[in-house]
Design a protein around this motif. Structure first.
Motif, PDB file in Angstrom:
ATOM      1  N   THR A  34       0.830  -1.209   0.000  1.00  0.00           N
ATOM      2  CA  THR A  34       0.000   0.000   0.000  1.00  0.00           C
ATOM      3  C   THR A  34       0.862   1.256   0.000  1.00  0.00           C
ATOM      4  OG1 THR A  34      -1.783  -1.134   1.160  1.00  0.00           O
ATOM      5  CG2 THR A  34      -1.768   1.268   1.252  1.00  0.00           C
ATOM      6  N   LEU A  35       1.897   1.252   0.843  1.00  0.00           N
ATOM      7  CA  LEU A  35       2.796   2.405   0.882  1.00  0.00           C
ATOM      8  C   LEU A  35       3.514   2.570  -0.445  1.00  0.00           C
ATOM      9  CD1 LEU A  35       4.201   4.715   2.358  1.00  0.00           C
ATOM     10  CD2 LEU A  35       5.878   3.056   3.195  1.00  0.00           C
ATOM     11  N   GLN A  36       3.990   1.468  -1.007  1.00  0.00           N
ATOM     12  CA  GLN A  36       4.689   1.543  -2.287  1.00  0.00           C
ATOM     13  C   GLN A  36       3.792   2.136  -3.367  1.00  0.00           C
ATOM     14  OE1 GLN A  36       8.008   0.825  -3.373  1.00  0.00           O
ATOM     15  NE2 GLN A  36       7.067   2.030  -4.981  1.00  0.00           N
ATOM     16  N   ALA A  37       2.556   1.680  -3.409  1.00  0.00           N
ATOM     17  CA  ALA A  37       1.623   2.190  -4.412  1.00  0.00           C
ATOM     18  C   ALA A  37       1.335   3.676  -4.199  1.00  0.00           C
ATOM     19  CB  ALA A  37       0.327   1.385  -4.379  1.00  0.00           C
ATOM     20  N   SER A  38       1.193   4.075  -2.946  1.00  0.00           N
ATOM     21  CA  SER A  38       0.909   5.466  -2.624  1.00  0.00           C
ATOM     22  C   SER A  38       2.064   6.375  -3.033  1.00  0.00           C
ATOM     23  CB  SER A  38       0.631   5.603  -1.126  1.00  0.00           C
ATOM     24  OG  SER A  38       0.485   6.959  -0.761  1.00  0.00           O
ATOM     25  N   ILE A  39       3.284   5.990  -2.709  1.00  0.00           N
ATOM     26  CA  ILE A  39       4.458   6.793  -3.054  1.00  0.00           C
ATOM     27  C   ILE A  39       4.631   6.862  -4.567  1.00  0.00           C
ATOM     28  CG2 ILE A  39       6.987   6.834  -2.960  1.00  0.00           C
ATOM     29  CD1 ILE A  39       5.830   7.777  -0.363  1.00  0.00           C
ATOM     30  N   ALA A  40       4.455   5.743  -5.238  1.00  0.00           N
ATOM     31  CA  ALA A  40       4.598   5.723  -6.696  1.00  0.00           C
ATOM     32  C   ALA A  40       3.563   6.624  -7.357  1.00  0.00           C
ATOM     33  CB  ALA A  40       4.471   4.290  -7.220  1.00  0.00           C
ATOM     34  N   VAL A  92      13.762  16.884  -7.564  1.00  0.00           N
ATOM     35  CA  VAL A  92      14.591  16.545  -6.406  1.00  0.00           C
ATOM     36  C   VAL A  92      13.647  16.137  -5.274  1.00  0.00           C
ATOM     37  CG1 VAL A  92      16.302  17.368  -4.741  1.00  0.00           C
ATOM     38  CG2 VAL A  92      16.345  18.206  -7.114  1.00  0.00           C
ATOM     39  N   ALA A  93      13.742  14.907  -4.840  1.00  0.00           N
ATOM     40  CA  ALA A  93      12.905  14.413  -3.739  1.00  0.00           C
ATOM     41  C   ALA A  93      13.550  14.806  -2.419  1.00  0.00           C
ATOM     42  CB  ALA A  93      12.750  12.893  -3.820  1.00  0.00           C
ATOM     43  N   VAL A  94      12.849  15.616  -1.641  1.00  0.00           N
ATOM     44  CA  VAL A  94      13.395  16.096  -0.370  1.00  0.00           C
ATOM     45  C   VAL A  94      13.167  15.027   0.687  1.00  0.00           C
ATOM     46  CG1 VAL A  94      13.292  17.897   1.379  1.00  0.00           C
ATOM     47  CG2 VAL A  94      12.997  18.488  -1.032  1.00  0.00           C
ATOM     48  N   SER A  95      14.240  14.350   1.022  1.00  0.00           N
ATOM     49  CA  SER A  95      14.146  13.162   1.881  1.00  0.00           C
ATOM     50  C   SER A  95      14.446  13.444   3.344  1.00  0.00           C
ATOM     51  CB  SER A  95      15.112  12.084   1.365  1.00  0.00           C
ATOM     52  OG  SER A  95      16.392  12.623   1.084  1.00  0.00           O
ATOM     53  N   LYS A  96      14.729  14.685   3.695  1.00  0.00           N
ATOM     54  CA  LYS A  96      15.086  15.018   5.069  1.00  0.00           C
ATOM     55  C   LYS A  96      14.015  14.523   6.038  1.00  0.00           C
ATOM     56  CE  LYS A  96      12.960  19.604   4.979  1.00  0.00           C
ATOM     57  NZ  LYS A  96      13.072  21.016   5.337  1.00  0.00           N
ATOM     58  N   GLN A  97      14.444  13.877   7.098  1.00  0.00           N
ATOM     59  CA  GLN A  97      13.597  13.441   8.211  1.00  0.00           C
ATOM     60  C   GLN A  97      12.525  12.432   7.807  1.00  0.00           C
ATOM     61  OE1 GLN A  97      12.112  17.070  10.003  1.00  0.00           O
ATOM     62  NE2 GLN A  97      14.108  17.617  10.849  1.00  0.00           N
ATOM     63  N   GLN A  98      12.620  11.878   6.611  1.00  0.00           N
ATOM     64  CA  GLN A  98      11.630  10.876   6.211  1.00  0.00           C
ATOM     65  C   GLN A  98      12.005   9.508   6.787  1.00  0.00           C
ATOM     66  OE1 GLN A  98       8.788  11.249   4.759  1.00  0.00           O
ATOM     67  NE2 GLN A  98       9.012  13.423   4.207  1.00  0.00           N
ATOM     68  N   PRO A  99      11.003   8.714   7.191  1.00  0.00           N
ATOM     69  CA  PRO A  99      11.285   7.377   7.705  1.00  0.00           C
ATOM     70  C   PRO A  99      11.805   6.459   6.601  1.00  0.00           C
ATOM     71  CG  PRO A  99       8.926   7.733   7.532  1.00  0.00           C
ATOM     72  CD  PRO A  99       9.574   9.048   7.245  1.00  0.00           C
ATOM     73  N   GLU A 100      12.499   5.426   7.012  1.00  0.00           N
ATOM     74  CA  GLU A 100      13.175   4.549   6.064  1.00  0.00           C
ATOM     75  C   GLU A 100      12.213   3.867   5.106  1.00  0.00           C
ATOM     76  OE1 GLU A 100      15.975   2.672   3.898  1.00  0.00           O
ATOM     77  OE2 GLU A 100      16.282   4.272   5.367  1.00  0.00           O
ATOM     78  N   ARG A 151       9.511   4.988   3.750  1.00  0.00           N
ATOM     79  CA  ARG A 151       9.136   5.897   2.677  1.00  0.00           C
ATOM     80  C   ARG A 151      10.308   6.136   1.713  1.00  0.00           C
ATOM     81  NH1 ARG A 151       5.059  10.522   5.230  1.00  0.00           N
ATOM     82  NH2 ARG A 151       3.718   9.071   6.356  1.00  0.00           N
ATOM     83  N   ILE A 152      11.514   6.181   2.257  1.00  0.00           N
ATOM     84  CA  ILE A 152      12.693   6.307   1.399  1.00  0.00           C
ATOM     85  C   ILE A 152      12.823   5.084   0.508  1.00  0.00           C
ATOM     86  CG2 ILE A 152      15.206   6.456   1.354  1.00  0.00           C
ATOM     87  CD1 ILE A 152      13.848   9.044   2.188  1.00  0.00           C
ATOM     88  N   ALA A 153      12.651   3.899   1.077  1.00  0.00           N
ATOM     89  CA  ALA A 153      12.739   2.665   0.289  1.00  0.00           C
ATOM     90  C   ALA A 153      11.683   2.641  -0.809  1.00  0.00           C
ATOM     91  CB  ALA A 153      12.588   1.452   1.203  1.00  0.00           C
ATOM     92  N   ALA A 154      10.479   3.103  -0.466  1.00  0.00           N
ATOM     93  CA  ALA A 154       9.410   3.135  -1.457  1.00  0.00           C
ATOM     94  C   ALA A 154       9.745   4.107  -2.586  1.00  0.00           C
ATOM     95  CB  ALA A 154       8.095   3.520  -0.790  1.00  0.00           C
ATOM     96  N   MET A 155      10.341   5.245  -2.251  1.00  0.00           N
ATOM     97  CA  MET A 155      10.708   6.216  -3.283  1.00  0.00           C
ATOM     98  C   MET A 155      11.830   5.672  -4.161  1.00  0.00           C
ATOM     99  SD  MET A 155       9.918   9.071  -4.656  1.00  0.00           S
ATOM    100  CE  MET A 155       8.829   9.773  -3.406  1.00  0.00           C
ATOM    101  N   LEU A 156      12.809   5.038  -3.558  1.00  0.00           N
ATOM    102  CA  LEU A 156      13.884   4.428  -4.344  1.00  0.00           C
ATOM    103  C   LEU A 156      13.331   3.388  -5.311  1.00  0.00           C
ATOM    104  CD1 LEU A 156      16.578   4.032  -1.547  1.00  0.00           C
ATOM    105  CD2 LEU A 156      16.844   5.394  -3.638  1.00  0.00           C
ATOM    106  N   ALA A 157      12.315   2.659  -4.884  1.00  0.00           N
ATOM    107  CA  ALA A 157      11.725   1.615  -5.723  1.00  0.00           C
ATOM    108  C   ALA A 157      11.020   2.180  -6.950  1.00  0.00           C
ATOM    109  CB  ALA A 157      10.755   0.773  -4.904  1.00  0.00           C
ATOM    110  N   THR A 158      10.661   3.459  -6.922  1.00  0.00           N
ATOM    111  CA  THR A 158      10.027   4.084  -8.087  1.00  0.00           C
ATOM    112  C   THR A 158      11.034   4.429  -9.177  1.00  0.00           C
ATOM    113  OG1 THR A 158      10.266   6.396  -7.364  1.00  0.00           O
ATOM    114  CG2 THR A 158       8.329   5.161  -6.559  1.00  0.00           C
TER     115      THR A 158
END
Length: 223
Positions: free
Chosen positions: A4-10, A37-45, A47-54
């Motif tokens: 669900t998170l992956q789909a939401s971030i994508a 530029v994806a601003v990743s400051k203070q984001q939980p891991e 969400r970062i993993a989900a963004m990298l997967a996109t």
């Protein structure tokens, strides 16, 4: 990371890219001329993993230490940009870690960066931050001093300046600030403009942004 998170971030990333493309096209520009530029400051891991997967590979961080902790072990194929204020005593670490430093704003920092880049045999691309709203609490050179500072960076310190960055005041319309930054860039022969965040990146694209720094519109609001 849940499906669900992956789909939401994508979906969020695609929506932002679509909005960038629409704004660029409406302005007679190619969508590919604008970098997200994806601003990743203070984001939980997760969400970062989900963004990298996109497939997102360009990230912005505000603090050197946080960026080292997050990205130090996985720098391959990523572009990291420092978009927060840089303390002079962190310049060596910043030069080693970041591909772009967007917050050069004072002679002391220019001198330290010049020394560190020479010591390292190369370094990140550099943007000068302009405090277009002349806000006392905000970093950046004020507009009336920008031309002289850019000239000093090039001449006195031997730095190659790639572009300009700004963060308009929250309570004011962003367009005039973006127009001011673009004007300073033109008269100094600079083509790169880092401007626009989640609330105003489409406006920034219309005023010539070549990169936009987007956080909450991609990741959601931090809890």
């Amino acid at each position: 990371m849940t499906a669900t998170l992956q789909a939401s971030i994508a979906a969020a990333r695609q929506a932002v890219l679509d909005r960038i493309a629409a704004a660029a096209t409406a302005s007679g520009r190619a969508p590919g001329d604008v970098t997200l530029v994806a601003v990743s400051k203070q984001q939980p891991e997760d969400r970062i993993a989900a963004m990298l997967a996109t497939g997102q590979t360009i990230f912005g961080e505000n603090r050197v230490q946080e960026a080292q902790d997050r990205w130090g072990a996985r720098r391959n194929s990523l572009e990291l940009r420092l978009i927060g204020p840089l303390q002079s005593n962190k310049a060596r670490e910043a030069v080693a870690l970041f591909d772009v430093i967007e917050t050069l704003d004072r002679p002391k920092l220019a001198a330290v960066l010049a020394d560190e880049i020479q010591r390292a045999g190369g370094g990140p691309r550099l943007f000068v931050q302009v405090n277009t709203g002349e806000e006392p609490q905000k970093a950046g050179v004020i507009p009336t001093e920008a031309d002289a500072f850019i000239a000093a960076c090039r001449g006195e310190f031997g730095l190659q300046i790639e572009g300009l960055m700004c963060i308009p005041p929250e309570a004011e319309a962003a367009g005039p600030h973006f127009a001011l930054l673009a004007a300073i860039a033109r008269r100094n022969g600079l083509e790169r403009l880092s401007m626009g965040m989640s609330a105003d990146f489409e406006t920034a694209v219309r005023f010539g942004a070549t990169s936009v720094r987007v956080g909450s519109a991609l990741f959601g609001t931090r809890g």
